[in-house]
Design a protein around this motif. Structure first.
Motif, mmCIF file in Angstrom:
data_model
loop_
_atom_site.group_PDB
_atom_site.id
_atom_site.type_symbol
_atom_site.label_atom_id
_atom_site.label_comp_id
_atom_site.label_asym_id
_atom_site.label_seq_id
_atom_site.Cartn_x
_atom_site.Cartn_y
_atom_site.Cartn_z
ATOM 1 N N SER A 76 29.991 31.315 25.548
ATOM 2 C CA SER A 76 30.444 32.707 25.577
ATOM 3 C C SER A 76 31.847 32.820 26.158
ATOM 4 C CB SER A 76 29.483 33.550 26.412
ATOM 5 O OG SER A 76 29.627 33.224 27.788
ATOM 6 N N SER A 77 32.398 34.027 26.003
ATOM 7 C CA SER A 77 33.731 34.289 26.548
ATOM 8 C C SER A 77 33.715 34.246 28.072
ATOM 9 C CB SER A 77 34.234 35.643 26.058
ATOM 10 O OG SER A 77 33.349 36.686 26.426
ATOM 11 N N LEU A 78 32.586 34.592 28.684
ATOM 12 C CA LEU A 78 32.503 34.545 30.144
ATOM 13 C C LEU A 78 32.685 33.127 30.651
ATOM 14 C CD1 LEU A 78 31.917 35.800 32.914
ATOM 15 C CD2 LEU A 78 29.475 35.436 32.454
ATOM 16 N N CYS A 79 31.954 32.185 30.077
ATOM 17 C CA CYS A 79 32.084 30.797 30.515
ATOM 18 C C CYS A 79 33.470 30.243 30.216
ATOM 19 C CB CYS A 79 31.011 29.934 29.854
ATOM 20 S SG CYS A 79 29.378 30.109 30.617
ATOM 21 N N ALA A 80 34.010 30.638 29.077
ATOM 22 C CA ALA A 80 35.353 30.181 28.723
ATOM 23 C C ALA A 80 36.378 30.707 29.723
ATOM 24 C CB ALA A 80 35.698 30.637 27.309
ATOM 25 N N ALA A 81 36.222 31.979 30.117
ATOM 26 C CA ALA A 81 37.158 32.581 31.071
ATOM 27 C C ALA A 81 37.009 31.975 32.464
ATOM 28 C CB ALA A 81 36.927 34.090 31.132
ATOM 29 N N ASP A 204 32.828 43.912 35.814
ATOM 30 C CA ASP A 204 33.527 44.406 34.633
ATOM 31 C C ASP A 204 34.383 45.609 35.025
ATOM 32 O OD1 ASP A 204 31.895 46.643 34.814
ATOM 33 O OD2 ASP A 204 30.726 46.195 33.013
ATOM 34 N N SER A 244 40.512 37.565 33.295
ATOM 35 C CA SER A 244 40.605 36.720 32.107
ATOM 36 C C SER A 244 39.557 37.114 31.076
ATOM 37 C CB SER A 244 40.433 35.244 32.497
ATOM 38 O OG SER A 244 40.493 34.412 31.364
ATOM 39 N N HIS A 245 38.340 37.402 31.538
ATOM 40 C CA HIS A 245 37.257 37.784 30.619
ATOM 41 C C HIS A 245 37.576 39.086 29.917
ATOM 42 C CE1 HIS A 245 33.171 39.542 29.754
ATOM 43 N NE2 HIS A 245 33.114 38.390 29.140
ATOM 44 N N ARG A 247 40.331 40.066 28.889
ATOM 45 C CA ARG A 247 41.329 39.847 27.831
ATOM 46 C C ARG A 247 40.744 39.182 26.590
ATOM 47 N NH1 ARG A 247 44.437 38.440 32.474
ATOM 48 N NH2 ARG A 247 44.121 36.217 32.087
ATOM 49 N N TYR A 248 39.500 38.627 26.702
ATOM 50 C CA TYR A 248 38.890 37.935 25.556
ATOM 51 C C TYR A 248 38.468 38.949 24.496
ATOM 52 C CZ TYR A 248 38.678 33.099 27.108
ATOM 53 O OH TYR A 248 39.000 31.813 27.479
#
Length: 248
Positions: A76-81, A204, A244-245, A247-248
């Protein structure tokens, strides 16, 4: 396929109403009790559901469901961020860093980890769960939930895992006030013996806690004098991940 669909609907109902009895599920779906029992038995055998430890007539989500969720979230975008900020935090403190997400109002689930270089270190496998009230990660989330949500967590019961576990509702609520004020929470042997952690919530834009980032260490390396520094580092990392999250 009809039986598969029925089982999935029952799984979703248990997740929403847990811990729930066969009778409650029977009324909810208007199905024969024997039909619901067969679906529950099948889901239990596969690890998706389990009997509640304190009341075996009630059903709740099992380990398989809790493992699948973090496995999905890892992409997910969370883990990526979170990945690069977690690595940078690990490089600064040289302790294990965990990313965890809430599972309802009772558990936290580890979805990512960055290990330190110490031979002796804390370890939680991806998918491991821990109780909200007894951990730094859980209290970092609870501190940013509504009073109604905190009350519901308390009503489920505050299990004692050690002498330091906050099992008194007023003690827990007072701790949550401190967490909100400080921006981070602390666990000193409150869940697992000889394990300490400092955690901060990843919020958030509306202030809802999405996850937590935590520094975890053996109690032999916990230094109370260093707590303000660790708290600031963890809180800064949580804000970086949140930005960062977004901005995904």
């Amino acid at each position: 396929m009809k039986s598969v669909t029925r089982s999935l609907r029952i799984l979703e109902a248990v997740a929403h109403h847990q811990p729930v009895t066969v009778g409650e599920l029977t009324k909810l779906f208007g199905l024969p009790k024997s039909t619901v029992q067969r679906s529950l038995a099948t889901l239990n055998e596969a690890g998706w559901l389990r009997a509640n430890r304190k009341d075996t007539t009630r059903w709740e989500i099992g380990a398989r469901a809790l493992v699948v969720r973090p496995a999905a979230l890892q992409g997910s975008s969370l883990c990526a961020a979170a990945r690069e900020p977690m690595i940078r935090l690990r490089d600064v403190v040289n302790e294990t860093i965990h990313l965890s997400v809430p599972d309802g109002l009772r558990y936290m689930v580890v979805v990512d980890r960055v290990d330190c270089t110490h031979a002796v270190r804390t370890f939680h496998a991806i998918g491991d769960t821990s109780p909200m009230h007894a951990t730094a990660t859980g209290r970092a989330v609870l501190a940013h939930l509504s009073q109604e949500d905190v009350d519901e967590t308390v009503e489920h019961g505050l299990e004692r895992f050690g002498e330091a576990t906050p099992v008194d509702p007023e003690q827990l609520r007072a701790e949550l006030v401190r967490v909100r004020a400080d921006g981070y929470s602390v666990n000193r042997n409150q869940y697992l013996p000889e394990v300490c952690a400092v955690a901060a919530p990843i919020l958030d834009e509306d202030g809802t806690p999405l996850a937590t980032v935590a520094v975890s260490m053996p109690s032999t390396r916990y230094d109370a004098e260093r707590l303000p520094e660790l708290g600031r580092l963890v809180a800064d990392t949580a804000r970086e991940i949140a930005d960062s999250h977004a901005r995904y």
